[in-house]
Design an enzyme around this catalytic site. Structure first.
Site, PDB file in Angstrom:
ATOM      1  N   CYS A 123       0.744  -1.274   0.084  1.00  0.00           N
ATOM      2  CA  CYS A 123       0.128  -0.208   0.007  1.00  0.00           C
ATOM      3  C   CYS A 123       0.952   1.201  -0.121  1.00  0.00           C
ATOM      4  O   CYS A 123       0.320   2.322  -0.354  1.00  0.00           O
ATOM      5  CB  CYS A 123      -1.057  -0.176   0.987  1.00  0.00           C
ATOM      6  SG  CYS A 123      -0.174   0.066   2.727  1.00  0.00           S
ATOM      7  N   HIS A 160      -1.817  11.221  16.287  1.00  0.00           N
ATOM      8  CA  HIS A 160      -2.303  10.196  15.114  1.00  0.00           C
ATOM      9  C   HIS A 160      -0.901   9.601  14.466  1.00  0.00           C
ATOM     10  O   HIS A 160      -0.061  10.149  14.095  1.00  0.00           O
ATOM     11  CB  HIS A 160      -2.831  11.247  14.275  1.00  0.00           C
ATOM     12  CG  HIS A 160      -3.209  10.633  12.823  1.00  0.00           C
ATOM     13  ND1 HIS A 160      -4.289   9.900  12.601  1.00  0.00           N
ATOM     14  CD2 HIS A 160      -2.562  10.643  11.626  1.00  0.00           C
ATOM     15  CE1 HIS A 160      -4.421   9.395  11.430  1.00  0.00           C
ATOM     16  NE2 HIS A 160      -3.359   9.864  10.722  1.00  0.00           N
ATOM     17  N   HIS A 163      -4.187   4.257  10.481  1.00  0.00           N
ATOM     18  CA  HIS A 163      -5.272   3.659  10.468  1.00  0.00           C
ATOM     19  C   HIS A 163      -5.121   2.188  10.608  1.00  0.00           C
ATOM     20  O   HIS A 163      -4.194   1.649  10.159  1.00  0.00           O
ATOM     21  CB  HIS A 163      -6.194   4.037   9.187  1.00  0.00           C
ATOM     22  CG  HIS A 163      -6.471   5.305   9.114  1.00  0.00           C
ATOM     23  ND1 HIS A 163      -5.982   6.601   8.775  1.00  0.00           N
ATOM     24  CD2 HIS A 163      -7.815   6.093   9.793  1.00  0.00           C
ATOM     25  CE1 HIS A 163      -6.598   7.592   9.003  1.00  0.00           C
ATOM     26  NE2 HIS A 163      -7.557   7.485   9.597  1.00  0.00           N
ATOM     27  N   ASP A 167      -7.923  -6.153   6.685  1.00  0.00           N
ATOM     28  CA  ASP A 167      -7.292  -6.960   5.625  1.00  0.00           C
ATOM     29  C   ASP A 167      -6.016  -7.456   5.706  1.00  0.00           C
ATOM     30  O   ASP A 167      -5.146  -7.582   4.823  1.00  0.00           O
ATOM     31  CB  ASP A 167      -7.627  -6.271   4.457  1.00  0.00           C
ATOM     32  CG  ASP A 167      -7.025  -4.953   4.305  1.00  0.00           C
ATOM     33  OD1 ASP A 167      -6.154  -4.469   5.376  1.00  0.00           O
ATOM     34  OD2 ASP A 167      -7.064  -3.988   3.543  1.00  0.00           O
ATOM     35  N   ARG A 175      -4.332  -4.746   9.748  1.00  0.00           N
ATOM     36  CA  ARG A 175      -3.403  -4.055   8.916  1.00  0.00           C
ATOM     37  C   ARG A 175      -3.202  -2.695   9.521  1.00  0.00           C
ATOM     38  O   ARG A 175      -4.125  -1.995   9.373  1.00  0.00           O
ATOM     39  CB  ARG A 175      -3.404  -4.071   7.420  1.00  0.00           C
ATOM     40  CG  ARG A 175      -2.633  -3.052   6.841  1.00  0.00           C
ATOM     41  CD  ARG A 175      -2.566  -3.420   5.273  1.00  0.00           C
ATOM     42  NE  ARG A 175      -4.048  -3.163   4.758  1.00  0.00           N
ATOM     43  CZ  ARG A 175      -4.404  -1.821   4.119  1.00  0.00           C
ATOM     44  NH1 ARG A 175      -3.421  -0.607   4.126  1.00  0.00           N
ATOM     45  NH2 ARG A 175      -5.804  -1.682   3.867  1.00  0.00           N
ATOM     46  N   CYS A 177      -1.667   0.628   9.436  1.00  0.00           N
ATOM     47  CA  CYS A 177      -1.218   1.295   8.239  1.00  0.00           C
ATOM     48  C   CYS A 177      -0.837   2.550   8.832  1.00  0.00           C
ATOM     49  O   CYS A 177      -1.367   3.570   9.087  1.00  0.00           O
ATOM     50  CB  CYS A 177      -2.250   1.359   6.957  1.00  0.00           C
ATOM     51  SG  CYS A 177      -1.611   2.470   5.650  1.00  0.00           S
TER      52      CYS A 177
END
Length: 191
Positions: A123, A160, A163, A167, A175, A177
């Site tokens: 990704c 932050h 996310h 999957d 995951r 990410c």
């Protein structure tokens, strides 16, 4: 018909932003950038000498204002960590990095992920299937950009990180990410 087409063109930026920010369903592969990050044994950490809140051993929850973080953090780190920004896929330091060690929050030093939980998700951002401890991160619903996502936040400083999606690979099927810019990496040999 003309009105419909002009609406599509007027709001096309929202679709582009959603694709870039969602980091969802990233099973496609992308070309490798020419500037690969070496997986040699070295630390990838920011200079924390000016940050009185950074500690890799203290797990006390921090209550620091955004105004104070803005004075301490580099602008690009502040934008992602405190303003919930994101960095470009495939052009960040850890998306294709395979060093063995621990990833820490670049804002406060909280241990977040181990390299043995990192996997290649294609990704464009570093992806992990579990945090180093269950209480290393906290989760918040994120409804921004018309999407339903789960935000991952550092449990110590509230920054932050990215996310989490459902999957990922076994054993968790998750995951995480993450944005590289809010991660420090310390290799096993130096811990």
């Amino acid at each position: 018909m003309h009105t419909f087409i002009s609406i599509i063109f007027r709001y096309r930026w929202m679709g582009i932003a959603a694709i870039g920010l969602c980091c969802y369903g990233c099973s496609f592969s992308q070309p490798q950038p020419s500037h690969q990050v070496s997986s040699t044994i070295q630390s990838f950490t920011m200079d924390h000498s000016h940050n009185p809140y950074y500690s890799r051993t203290d797990t006390t929850t921090l209550h620091v204002s955004d105004a104070e973080w803005k004075k301490i953090l580099p602008p690009e780190v502040y934008r992602v960590a405190r303003e919930k920004g994101t960095e470009p896929p495939f052009h960040n330091r850890f998306w294709n990095f395979n060093g063995k060690g621990t990833y820490y929050c670049a804002v406060c030093g909280n241990a977040l992920f181990r390299s043995d939980a990192k996997f290649a998700s294609s990704c464009g951002w570093p992806s992990f299937f579990e945090p180093v401890r269950k209480n290393s991160v906290i989760y918040k619903p994120d409804h921004s950009f018309g999407m339903e996502r789960t935000e991952v936040i550092c449990a110590r400083c509230g920054s932050h990180l990215g996310h989490v999606f459902e999957d990922g690979p076994p054993p968790t099927g998750l995951r995480y990410c993450m944005n590289s810019i809010v991660l420090d990496f310390v290799p096993d040999s130096t811990q």
